[in-house]
Design an enzyme around this catalytic site. Structure first.
Site, PDB file in Angstrom:
ATOM      1  N   LEU A  52      29.673   8.850  37.847  1.00 37.18           N
ATOM      2  CA  LEU A  52      30.057   7.375  37.573  1.00 37.18           C
ATOM      3  C   LEU A  52      30.694   6.495  38.677  1.00 37.18           C
ATOM      4  CD1 LEU A  52      29.332   5.217  35.679  1.00 37.18           C
ATOM      5  CD2 LEU A  52      31.261   5.904  34.429  1.00 37.18           C
ATOM      6  N   SER A 184      35.051   5.387  26.878  1.00 43.05           N
ATOM      7  CA  SER A 184      33.830   5.804  26.520  1.00 43.05           C
ATOM      8  C   SER A 184      33.123   5.423  25.043  1.00 43.05           C
ATOM      9  CB  SER A 184      34.071   7.301  26.462  1.00 43.05           C
ATOM     10  OG  SER A 184      33.229   8.231  26.093  1.00 43.05           O
ATOM     11  N   TYR A 199      40.204  14.569  24.035  1.00 47.16           N
ATOM     12  CA  TYR A 199      39.302  13.520  24.913  1.00 47.16           C
ATOM     13  C   TYR A 199      39.138  12.371  23.981  1.00 47.16           C
ATOM     14  CZ  TYR A 199      35.777  11.573  27.542  1.00 47.16           C
ATOM     15  OH  TYR A 199      34.781  10.717  28.388  1.00 47.16           O
ATOM     16  N   LYS A 203      40.515   8.208  24.990  1.00 52.22           N
ATOM     17  CA  LYS A 203      39.459   7.068  25.113  1.00 52.22           C
ATOM     18  C   LYS A 203      39.618   6.159  24.406  1.00 52.22           C
ATOM     19  CE  LYS A 203      37.657   8.710  28.919  1.00 52.22           C
ATOM     20  NZ  LYS A 203      37.953   8.154  30.181  1.00 52.22           N
ATOM     21  N   ILE A 232      25.981  10.845  30.073  1.00 54.10           N
ATOM     22  CA  ILE A 232      25.596  10.760  31.619  1.00 54.10           C
ATOM     23  C   ILE A 232      25.374  12.101  32.179  1.00 54.10           C
ATOM     24  CG2 ILE A 232      26.067   9.528  33.581  1.00 54.10           C
ATOM     25  CD1 ILE A 232      28.153   7.874  32.403  1.00 54.10           C
ATOM     26  N   THR A 234      25.370  14.290  35.112  1.00 52.65           N
ATOM     27  CA  THR A 234      26.130  14.605  36.213  1.00 52.65           C
ATOM     28  C   THR A 234      26.541  15.813  36.648  1.00 52.65           C
ATOM     29  OG1 THR A 234      28.586  14.478  35.323  1.00 52.65           O
ATOM     30  CG2 THR A 234      27.642  12.233  35.779  1.00 52.65           C
TER      31      THR A 234
END
Length: 289
Positions: A52, A184, A199, A203, A232, A234
């Site tokens: 990103l 996020s 996490y 966020k 996403i 990746t």
């Protein structure tokens, strides 16, 4: 024939052929609102060597900006610089001014020294994007405290230190800039089936940090917003485990697919540019519904 020549022919009452020429030339020119331009702007993106982050800086460069790639390793940052310059060349643009910087965003000295060097090299910073972050998960009842602290050090403290440096720079130099904290959807929801309490907390903290900074710095004309992506695709989330998790995620996404990093280019240009001049304190969630 340039558009203004065709237009003058039309005004003088020339033939249908002239009117067709005018139509053809004026409609062949790409149309974009000028307020989306980032010409003359200096943009800084942390964690910009891949995924990103690299797409965010690519969008800025293709919109006329110059910029800084901040990454944990200088080799990765410089590789991203080469890739961005190559994309600009393919787009027919002049070589953009882009530089790579090595920085551990969780280090106070690292963040301060890196930002100061960027200002020294470019003269100013107009747009700051705090994209650097780490992921990871473990059941809450067995989550290692050191791992928990590391997540907050990078995702929360690193975000704050770069936002703080940018905010102070903009206030001191009367720059009405844009600061974008990459949060996020995990800051607003609890993802399933993965277990990632640290996490999610990091966020959520970034989201409320954004609102606090937007409230404090609005009087200086500094806009602070958050970009909150959904899932996403990746290189960092490839593998058998992620493939299995993706099957569960897609069931809960109305668009029935995972995003690609390139799909966030338009959103971040809107957020960074004057196109969003009256938007601050906003959490822009881009998660496929």
């Amino acid at each position: 024939m340039p558009p203004y020549v065709a237009y003058s022919l039309l005004l003088r009452g020339q033939s249908v052929i002239s009117r067709n020429i005018f139509k053809r030339y004026t409609h062949s020119v790409p149309r974009t609102l000028p307020c989306f331009s980032l010409e003359g702007k200096t943009c800084v993106v942390t964690g910009a060597s891949q995924g990103l982050g690299s797409q965010i800086l690519a969008a800025f460069v293709l919109s006329g900006a110059r910029g800084a790639v901040v990454d944990l390793k200088l080799s990765s940052a410089n590789k991203a610089v080469d890739e961005l310059k190559a994309e600009a060349k393919r787009a027919g643009l002049t070589a953009p001014e882009i530089r790579g910087y090595e920085c551990d965003v969780s280090s106070k000295d690292g963040a301060t020294n890196t930002f100061d060097q960027i200002v020294k090299d470019f003269g100013k910073v107009d747009v700051m994007v705090t994209n650097a972050g780490i992921t990871g998960g473990s059941p809450a009842e067995t989550y290692d405290l050191d791992d928990w602290k590391q997540m907050l050090d990078v995702n929360v403290n690193g975000t704050f230190m770069f936002a703080q440096a940018a905010g102070k720079h903009m206030i001191d130099n009367k720059i009405k800039g844009s600061i974008i904290l990459v949060s996020s959807m995990s800051g607003s929801i609890v993802n399933r089936p993965q277990k990632q309490s640290a996490y999610n907390v990091s966020k959520a903290a970034a989201g409320h940090m954004m609102r606090s900074l937007a409230s404090e710095w609005g009087e200086h004309g500094i806009r602070v917003n958050a970009l909150s992506p959904g899932y996403i695709q990746t290189a960092a989330n490839e593998g058998d485990e992620m493939e299995e998790l993706s099957k569960e995620w897609v069931k809960m996404i109305p668009l029935h697919r995972i995003a690609t990093p390139e799909e966030f280019r338009g959103t971040v240009v809107f957020m960074a540019s004057d196109a969003s001049s009256y938007m601050t304190g906003a959490d822009i969630i881009v998660d496929g519904g």
